[in-house]
Each structure stands twice: as structure tokens, then as C-alpha cells.
Design a protein around this motif. Structure first.
Motif, mmCIF file in Angstrom:
data_model
loop_
_atom_site.group_PDB
_atom_site.id
_atom_site.type_symbol
_atom_site.label_atom_id
_atom_site.label_comp_id
_atom_site.label_asym_id
_atom_site.label_seq_id
_atom_site.Cartn_x
_atom_site.Cartn_y
_atom_site.Cartn_z
ATOM 1 N N TYR A 33 0.798 -1.284 -0.048
ATOM 2 C CA TYR A 33 -0.199 0.020 0.035
ATOM 3 C C TYR A 33 1.005 1.312 0.159
ATOM 4 O O TYR A 33 1.112 1.991 0.953
ATOM 5 N N ASP A 35 0.212 4.003 -1.411
ATOM 6 C CA ASP A 35 -0.925 4.850 -1.001
ATOM 7 C C ASP A 35 -1.466 4.373 0.161
ATOM 8 O O ASP A 35 -2.156 3.579 -0.094
ATOM 9 N N GLU A 51 -12.429 6.754 -1.052
ATOM 10 C CA GLU A 51 -13.846 6.085 -0.689
ATOM 11 C C GLU A 51 -13.822 4.462 -0.484
ATOM 12 O O GLU A 51 -14.677 4.492 0.705
ATOM 13 N N PHE A 52 -12.939 3.759 -0.535
ATOM 14 C CA PHE A 52 -13.101 2.140 -0.263
ATOM 15 C C PHE A 52 -12.025 2.056 0.858
ATOM 16 O O PHE A 52 -11.836 0.667 0.957
ATOM 17 N N GLN A 55 -13.554 -0.461 3.777
ATOM 18 C CA GLN A 55 -13.699 -1.829 3.290
ATOM 19 C C GLN A 55 -12.436 -2.349 3.143
ATOM 20 O O GLN A 55 -12.280 -3.726 3.550
ATOM 21 N N ASN A 56 -11.498 -1.783 2.678
ATOM 22 C CA ASN A 56 -10.066 -2.458 2.399
ATOM 23 C C ASN A 56 -9.340 -2.654 3.497
ATOM 24 O O ASN A 56 -8.647 -3.615 3.826
ATOM 25 N N ARG B 551 -10.815 -11.773 -1.206
ATOM 26 C CA ARG B 551 -9.851 -12.306 -0.374
ATOM 27 C C ARG B 551 -10.148 -13.121 1.032
ATOM 28 O O ARG B 551 -10.755 -12.563 1.776
ATOM 29 N N GLN B 577 -12.856 -3.902 -3.805
ATOM 30 C CA GLN B 577 -12.825 -2.341 -4.448
ATOM 31 C C GLN B 577 -11.535 -1.989 -4.172
ATOM 32 O O GLN B 577 -11.211 -0.718 -3.765
ATOM 33 N N ASP B 578 -10.408 -2.720 -4.227
ATOM 34 C CA ASP B 578 -9.124 -2.315 -4.101
ATOM 35 C C ASP B 578 -8.342 -2.426 -5.194
ATOM 36 O O ASP B 578 -8.394 -3.301 -5.943
#
Lengths: 201, 655
Positions: A33, A35, A51-52, A55-56, B551, B577-578
Motif C-alpha cells: 500500500y 498509497d 472512498e473504499f 472496506q479495504n 480475499r 474495491q481495492d
């Protein structure tokens, strides 16, 4: 006292910045990552920097069995904090007006400041308690179960303030705009009390 | 004193070495590599290249993306050929992209990429590329780097003079390099002369990039080889080279090389556009496929169109002229100002340069030298701007640096030659390794070239790299053209046979490149947008499985109730969404490719189980540390078994 009253009004009103800007921010940086994933903590809830991101972060955290990042309805703090900040701002502005009109003693300003300080410290303690719970209260079926040198389960608690390495991630936890507004506001209040006090003496 | 002597000796040795070096560069194949060439092509780890280069894959049917100056290959974009790497042309969603009026064609011969333009400058919205064998043009998005649209060109054969874009992306053209009966009919081949035609097709592009055939020009049966639009003052015109004006139908190698001059056809498309708007032209029967990929449904649809508008060029006043051009011209290149039209006479040592303003004057003065099938032939001398003499042997293509210079490839003498656009003087020449075809300067086909680098795309590779058996990839060479002389910096292998290429500064498109597809914009008919939506549905012997990936598991991962003889559709949605977290899907015994599904996408393959048993499926992309665990099982029962459909995750039914 007039000037102090105005400064008191401005200082309390600066608290309202907390409704616009995040109080705190935690970023997770890792080789995969470049970023960093990031979350902005507002008084009313947590939002991803992108935005995500939430979730990530949840996706990454599921390997170590961390709970999902709470939504506003899952944490009472996100309902109470905005009310407390709203009341404190309103109260401070009211005290400022009364001070301007010379209806009250200047020590009310100090009283407001001490109350705000106590509330702020309680807020930090609460935040830290949540971080501890979030970082240590893990799913027993977690995919990765890691222990420290003493054989105790690893804590994934991000630091309250500062940067810290957690597995492949480096967590950065620092105040953001909202916190600076609040600190500046409190400083204004303290100065308003102090200058009024000095003039009086 | 001693010190001075030794310094002098060193200096002399240096001079000798230097002159040896110069001799070497002229004679040895390593070329004139300057000492710091490595530095100038070195892009440090983690750094980005300055330019994107899109190289046609030739007979691979695809388009490859490279970074310049490093020469690193970044991606292969499937266009006209099936691509098992990600399932393009195999998946239910993308198979319609390869549909044609001849049915599904799994392969294509891609030639000339060209980037969309606004006001004559590269705008980086789309890149177009033509297919020569089954005449088609494709449009590729430069946000997703995926093929979004393919239109077949009816009544064409050998769509080579394509896919060049006008300066506001009004039109893209397709041509006919192998003249044929128009429309097709059964006739004796030796009746070709006068009966075969070379239709030129003008495809309009709308604001969304959607292509639509506007009209087809019914041109004489010559072979239309290459083309370029006018720009600046000549905007509104299109120029096509022709060969085989002899109209030979056999042994063209010899018989099509008899006339001293063939033509460059100059077409005033603005006049024809108006003529068509006013109701001109006649609608004729046609059959061609128009395939469009919709990013919302993530599914391509193929429509067979039935009509095309034919325009007789002789019926539109002052719209089409022929400019005689020596020696079977190949490339037809227009300089950034739009004034010079270069005809690269491929059997010649010279280059013919026509002047647009002189051409207009000749038209005005009706300075004609007869006609060909009713189309006026302009007097050769009256359009001629000049000749580049003794440039080399076998000129093919010319590009421009925007600083008043042109660069022409010479196939036979295997070199790139730089010449001045005003004086037509040769300024520099550099060998190519070997037999260069096209060359490319980023933006070299626009009003605003970026004249820093040039790549030559060579047809013969031989000994340039470690030998890999008889079949070799083609080679490209990168030159620095910012100075007076061209400097060879780098050799790099390419994929397939890159004919032409297109380059663009990375800054123009880099930031627009998509990272994911949004799940909330996924309107695929069979998408499952969360695990609770995953399921199995039976309709006769067809079973639709709505599967998700995240995942690192499938949902569901245990499936029962499939029977031998079923037709099983796996609709796989990637819930991620990654950025850069694709998942793959492969099923043992499926007579198709795998799927590679980007975040937010849904893709489908069909599996027809032939044997009873418990069969695994798995993720083919190393998606996480638990990639190996990302698998599932499907139970296949006998034809007449009574096992109900059942789908579970972690032994729990999904609701």
C-alpha cells in the motif's frame, strides 16, 4: 471584559470546526500500500480517506481477526460527541455574550475551560480504550494468530499518538483539522479568561 | 615536463580511440551509441516512463503498451484476438466482440493505432486500430485500456489504409487494399480491370466515441495502401496512397509495378459529408457486425447491420482528385502544418512531396492531366513541392518532429533518414536493425508532435538478441531526436509484428487511468454484489451459478446438484474495491479459458461437466497469502440423479 467576551465567543465557536473536519486520523502504510489506507475519525463517525479505504482496512484486518470498523450506529460515542460539542459551543458563546455585557464573573470562562479539558481527557481515554479493544479483542478463528516473545497474543492496537510498526504495516496516528480547531478554541478561552483577569486586577 | 608529455600522449591516444570509435559506429552494427545512452533510457525502479507507446501487435491481433524511454512492456490489450490470459473473446461477455458477418473470427491482423485528437492535438480519450484481414476498426478506451467497440467494414478487403483520425476526431477511415467486386459477386478473376473497386469508408465518431459508418466512397479498383488526414489548412481533406493502378490481378509483384506513377487520392470529405447530409448517395445492401462493450452491464452486444450509404465520387463536385506519385507509394504522411503531403515511393530512392496550397491552385486552374474513371488527375508538376533526392532505397513512412524536420524510413537500405521540410535536404541518416517499416514520434501524426524520441519498428531481427530458434519477435529501436543528429539509445524486442505505433506523453492520460470498476455501478445481469446474493438457479439443463470472490474465498465454495450433461454458467463477481486485486477463476475440464476478474467486475464462462465426481475450482491469481486456500468443490452427479441444488459457505446455506 468586552474584548475577552468576544474572544470567548470566538474560542467556543471554533469548536464547531469539529463538525466539518476530522478530529483524528490513522493511516496504515505497507509495501503493498504505497498509497496508505487511511481513516478519518470525526466526532460523528469514521470515514475512509479514499472512498473504499474502510472496506479495504476491514479486508486486511480480517486476516488477524480484528472487528470491522464501527459504523456510527454501532458506537454510542458517535451519537453523544456531537451533542456534547454542540452544547459546549453554545454554552461558551452564551457565556461570552454575558461576559461581553458584563453580566457574569470572568471565572465562568475558566470554569468552561476546565469542563472542556475534563471532557477532552475523558474523550481521549475512551478513544484509547476503544483502540485497545479493537487491537486485542480478536476473533478466536483468526487466520493469522501471532504471539510475542513471551507467547502472548500480539496486540494490533494502533498508537494513540505517533507512528508504530504492526506486522507489515506502519500505523500513523495523528490529530487532524478538527482537533486543531478545538485546541485553538480552548486556547482562546484561556487567553480571554487570563486577559480579563489581568485587567480586573 | 614529464607530466606534460604523458598528458599529450594520452590526448593523442584519446583522439585515435575516438576516431576508431567513429569508424566503428559506421561499420559495426552496434551503431553510434553515445556513452551515456544507458543513463538516458534508465527509468529507476518505481519511477514512471515519460511516454506511453502503443504498438500494434500485427498478427497477434492485439495492441501492446510500452513505456518510453525504457522500452519496458506494460501491458498487452486484447483487441482482435482471443486472449486466454484474461478470458477476452472466451467469456460470455466478450465473445461477441469478435463476432463478424462471417461468424466468430478468433484472430485478427492489427496494423495502425491512432490516438483521438481535439484541434489537431492528442487528447488521449481513445486509441483506434484497424484490422486488415477481416476488415474492422476497434476503439480502445484510454481510461480502462480495454477494447470498447469493434466495427466491421463491409465491402472492403485488406483494410490497410486505416485507422487514421481527423483532427477533431470527426472521422476515422477504412480502405480497401485488395480491390474486389463492389458489392461482391461471382465473376472471373481476369475480368478485374474496370470491374473491381476500392471502396473507402468514412466512419463518424460521436462524443462518446461511438463509431458509425457515414458513407462509403466508390473508388476505382486500385489498391489503397495508406492514408492520413489533412490538418490545419488542409483539415477537411484526406489523402490515400494507391498502387496497382495497373489493376493487375496476378503476379502483382511484377505486374503492379509497371506504371512509373500511381496516385495519391485527395478527398475533400467535408464536401462529401455535406452532400450526404443533403440526401446524396444511395443506400446499398451490406452485412457487417457492430460490437459494443457496455461498461455498465460489462457485456458486449453484437448487432448485424444491413445497409451502407454508397457515394459515387464523380457526383460530388470538386471532391476527389488524383495526384500522380512515383513508384508505387506506400506511406502517405502529412506534416504538422498540413501543407506537405509526403508520398513514400517504395520502389524509389526519392521522396515526392506534394504541396497542399499548390494542389488547391491546380484544382482551381483545372490543371488536369486527363482522368481515371472520371476522376481528374492533377498535373504532377503543378502539385509538386519538391523531391528529397537520394534519401535511401525503398522509402516507406515519414513522421515529423514539429521543428521543421521529417524522418523517413527506408526499408531496403535499412535506415532512418532525417530531412528538412523546407529545403528537402538530407540532414542525417542512421542504420536500423534491420529493414525498418514504420517509425513513430509521439504525436508525430498531429499538429503538435513531441519531438524528443523516435522509435523505428523493424521487420527483421536476426542477431539482435539471444537466439530463440527460427521464430523471433520483431525489434524496435529508440532514438533521441532532440539534437541535430539522431542518436540510437536502445534496442528492445516487441510482441507480434508492430506495424505502426502511437505515442503520447504519460501526463495526458496517466491520471485518468481507472483503478477499479465500481461495484455499485455494476449492472451485469448476473452480478452478485454481496455474498448473500450468491446462489444457483436451474432452468432445464442450464444452471446459473452466481459466485463471488473476495480475499480469499469464493462464495459459495461447496456446490451440489450439478448433473452430467448440464450447461453450467459460472457468473463470477469480484467484490474487491481495492486497486490491483484481481481474482481468477478456473474450472477443471472446462473447454474454454480462465477468467481474470478485476475488482467490481462480473465475468462468465461455461462448463459442461462430462464425468461424475467432486471437482475443484480455484482462483488463478495469487491474490493474497491465502491464495492457495481460495478454492471450492462442485459435486457432479449422474444424468438421472436426484441431488437437489445446494450451495454453502462454511457449511452454512447462503441466504
Amino acid at each position: 471584559m468586552k474584548q475577552s467576551g468576544i474572544l470567548m465567543i470566538i474560542g467556543s465557536a471554533l469548536l464547531l470546526g469539529l463538525f466539518v473536519f476530522p478530529l483524528w486520523n490513522i493511516q496504515l502504510e505497507a509495501p503493498q500500500y504505497p498509497d496508505p489506507l487511511g481513516m478519518d475519525i470525526y466526532i460523528g463517525g469514521i470515514q475512509g480517506e479514499e472512498e473504499f479505504d474502510i472496506q479495504n482496512i476491514d479486508g486486511v484486518n480480517h486476516y488477524i481477526g480484528m472487528k470491522k470498523i464501527p459504523t456510527p450506529s454501532e458506537m454510542w460515542e458517535f451519537n453523544i460527541f456531537p451533542i456534547v460539542i454542540g452544547i459546549m459551543a453554545a454554552l461558551g458563546i452564551l457565556l461570552g455574550i454575558l461576559g461581553y455585557l458584563k453580566k457574569i464573573n470572568v471565572n465562568w470562562f475558566l470554569g468552561w475551560f476546565i469542563l472542556m479539558l475534563v471532557l477532552g481527557i475523558l474523550g481521549m481515554i475512551d478513544f484509547n480504550t476503544w483502540l485497545i479493544n479493537y487491537g486485542t479483542n480478536l476473533d478466536p478463528k483468526a487466520i493469522l494468530k501471532l504471539t510475542d516473545a513471551q507467547g502472548n497474543p500480539l496486540s494490533y492496537k494502533p498508537p494513540l499518538f505517533g507512528s508504530q510498526k504492526i506486522l507489515n504495516f506502519t500505523a500513523h496516528s495523528y490529530p487532524r483539522g478538527g482537533a486543531y480547531f478545538m485546541l485553538l478554541g480552548m486556547l482562546c478561552v484561556l487567553i480571554s479568561w487570563w486577559t480579563a483577569k489581568r485587567v480586573k486586577n | 615536463m614529464k607530466r606534460y608529455i604523458s598528458l599529450t600522449i594520452l590526448g593523442i591516444i584519446g583522439l585515435i580511440l575516438q576516431s576508431c570509435g567513429n569508424q566503428d559506429s559506421a561499420s559495426k552494427k552496434s551503431g553510434a551509441i553515445t556513452s551515456n545512452a544507458a543513463e538516458r533510457v534508465y527509468v529507476a525502479p518505481g519511477e514512471h516512463d515519460e511516454y506511453y507507446a502503443f504498438l500494434s501487435g500485427g498478427y497477434s491481433g492485439n495492441l501492446t503498451v510500452y513505456g518510453l524511454p525504457s522500452g519496458r512492456m506494460l501491458k498487452e490489450i486484447p483487441v482482435f484476438s482471443q486472449f486466454p490470459t484474461n478470458g477476452y473473446g472466451y467469456s460470455e461477455e466478450t465473445a461477441p466482440m469478435l463476432n463478424t458477418s462471417f461468424g466468430m473470427v478468433p484472430w485478427g491482423d492489427a496494423h495502425h493505432p491512432d490516438i483521438s485528437q481535439t484541434n489537431g492535438e492528442l487528447d488521449g480519450r481513445w486509441i483506434f486500430i484497424n484490422e486488415n484481414n477481416t476488415p474492422r476498426i476497434a476503439r480502445i478506451s484510454l481510461e480502462t485500456f480495454e477494447t470498447e467497440e469493434i466495427i466491421e467494414i463491409p465491402h472492403s478487403a485488406g483494410n490497410h489504409s486505416s485507422a487514421y483520425v481527423t483532427e477533431n476526431s470527426e472521422y476515422i477511415v477504412a480502405g480497401t487494399r485488395f480491390s474486389i467486386p463492389y458489392p461482391q459477386e461471382d465473376m472471373a478473376i481476369d475480368k478485374m480491370k474496370g470491374n473491381f473497386k476500392g471502396p473507402l469508408t468514412f466512419i463518424a465518431i460521436n462524443d462518446e466515441g461511438r463509431m458509425n459508418i457515414d458513407f462509403q466512397l466508390d473508388m476505382p479498383g486500385f489498391n489503397y495502401d495508406l492514408s492520413h488526414p489533412g490538418r490545419g489548412d488542409s483539415h477537411g481533406w484526406f489523402f490515400f496512397t494507391t498502387y496497382n493502378t495497373e489493376e493487375a490481378h496476378t503476379m502483382q509483384e511484377v505486374n503492379a509495378s509497371q506504371n512509373d506513377k500511381d496516385f495519391i487520392a485527395a478527398i475533400n470529405w467535408k464536401k462529401i459529408q455535406q452532400y450526404v447530409k443533403d440526401g446524396g448517395g444511395e443506400e446499398i445492401e451490406a452485412k457487417y457486425a457492430h460490437n459494443v462493450f457496455d461498461h455498465h452491464t460489462q457485456t458486449a452486444t453484437s448487432t448485424i447491420e444491413k445497409k451502407v450509404l454508397r457515394v459515387d465520387p464523380r457526383k460530388v463536385e470538386d471532391a476527389v482528385f488524383f495526384m500522380p506519385t512515383p513508384k508505387s507509394p506506400h506511406g502517405c504522411d502529412v506534416d504538422p502544418s498540413g501543407e506537405y503531403i509526403v508520398g513514400n515511393g517504395k520502389l524509389s530512392t526519392n521522396l515526392t512531396v506534394h504541396s497542399f496550397s499548390k494542389m488547391l491552385k491546380a484544382i482551381e486552374n483545372k490543371d488536369f492531366d486527363g482522368d481515371a474513371y472520371g476522376i481528374p488527375i492533377l498535373n504532377f508538376e503543378s502539385t509538386l513541392a519538391g523531391t528529397v533526392k537520394e534519401g535511401g532505397l525503398g522509402p516507406l513512412h515519414t513522421e515529423f518532429d514539429g521543428k521543421g524536420n521529417a524522418y523517413t524510413t527506408f526499408f531496403i537500405s535499412s535506415e532512418v533518414v532525417k530531412w528538412n521540410l523546407k529545403t528537402f535536404e538530407v540532414l542525417d541518416r542512421q542504420p536500423s536493425y534491420y529493414s525498418v517499416g514504420h517509425l513513430m514520434i509521439p504525436g508525430g501524426n498531429s499538429r503538435k508532435p513531441f519531438g524528443k524520441y523516435m522509435i523505428s519498428l523493424n521487420k527483421i531481427t536476426k542477431d539482435r538478441y539471444l537466439p530463440t530458434g527460427p521464430e523471433l519477435e520483431h525489434s524496435a529501436q529508440l532514438f533521441d531526436i532532440s539534437g541535430d543528429k539522431m542518436e540510437l539509445l536502445l534496442d528492445f524486442p516487441t510482441h507480434g509484428e508492430p506495424h505502426y505505433a502511437a505515442g503520447i506523453p504519460a501526463e495526458i492520460i496517466k491520471s485518468k487511468s481507472r483503478k477499479i470498476y465500481r461495484l455499485d455501478e455494476n449492472e451485469h445481469k448476473y452480478a452478485a454484489k454481496q455474498e448473500s446474493e450468491t446462489r444457483m438457479e436451474r432452468d432445464g439443463n442450464e444452471v446459473h451459478i452466481y459466485l463471488t470472490t473476495v480475499r480469499s474465498h469464493f462464495s459459495p465454495d461447496n456446490l451440489e446438484g450439478i448433473k452430467v450433461g448440464d450447461k453450467v454458467y459460472f457468473h463470477v463477481t469480484n467484490l474487491e474495491q481495492d486497486f490491483d486485486v484481481p481474482h481468477g477463476f478456473a474450472m477443471i475440464g472446462a473447454n474454454t479459458s480462465e477468467l481474470l476478474i478485476m475488482p467490481g467486475q462480473t465475468k462468465t464462462i461455461i462448463w459442461e461437466p462430462k464425468r461424475e465426481g467432486v471437482w475443484p475450482f480455484y482462483c488463478t491469481d495469487f491474490c493474497s497469502a491465502l491464495h492457495q486456500e481460495m478454492q471450492g468443490y462442485i459435486r457432479v452427479s449422474g444424468k438421472n440423479a436426484n441431488v437437489p441444488l445446494k450451495w454453502t459457505l462454511d457449511d452454512e446455506e447462503i441466504k
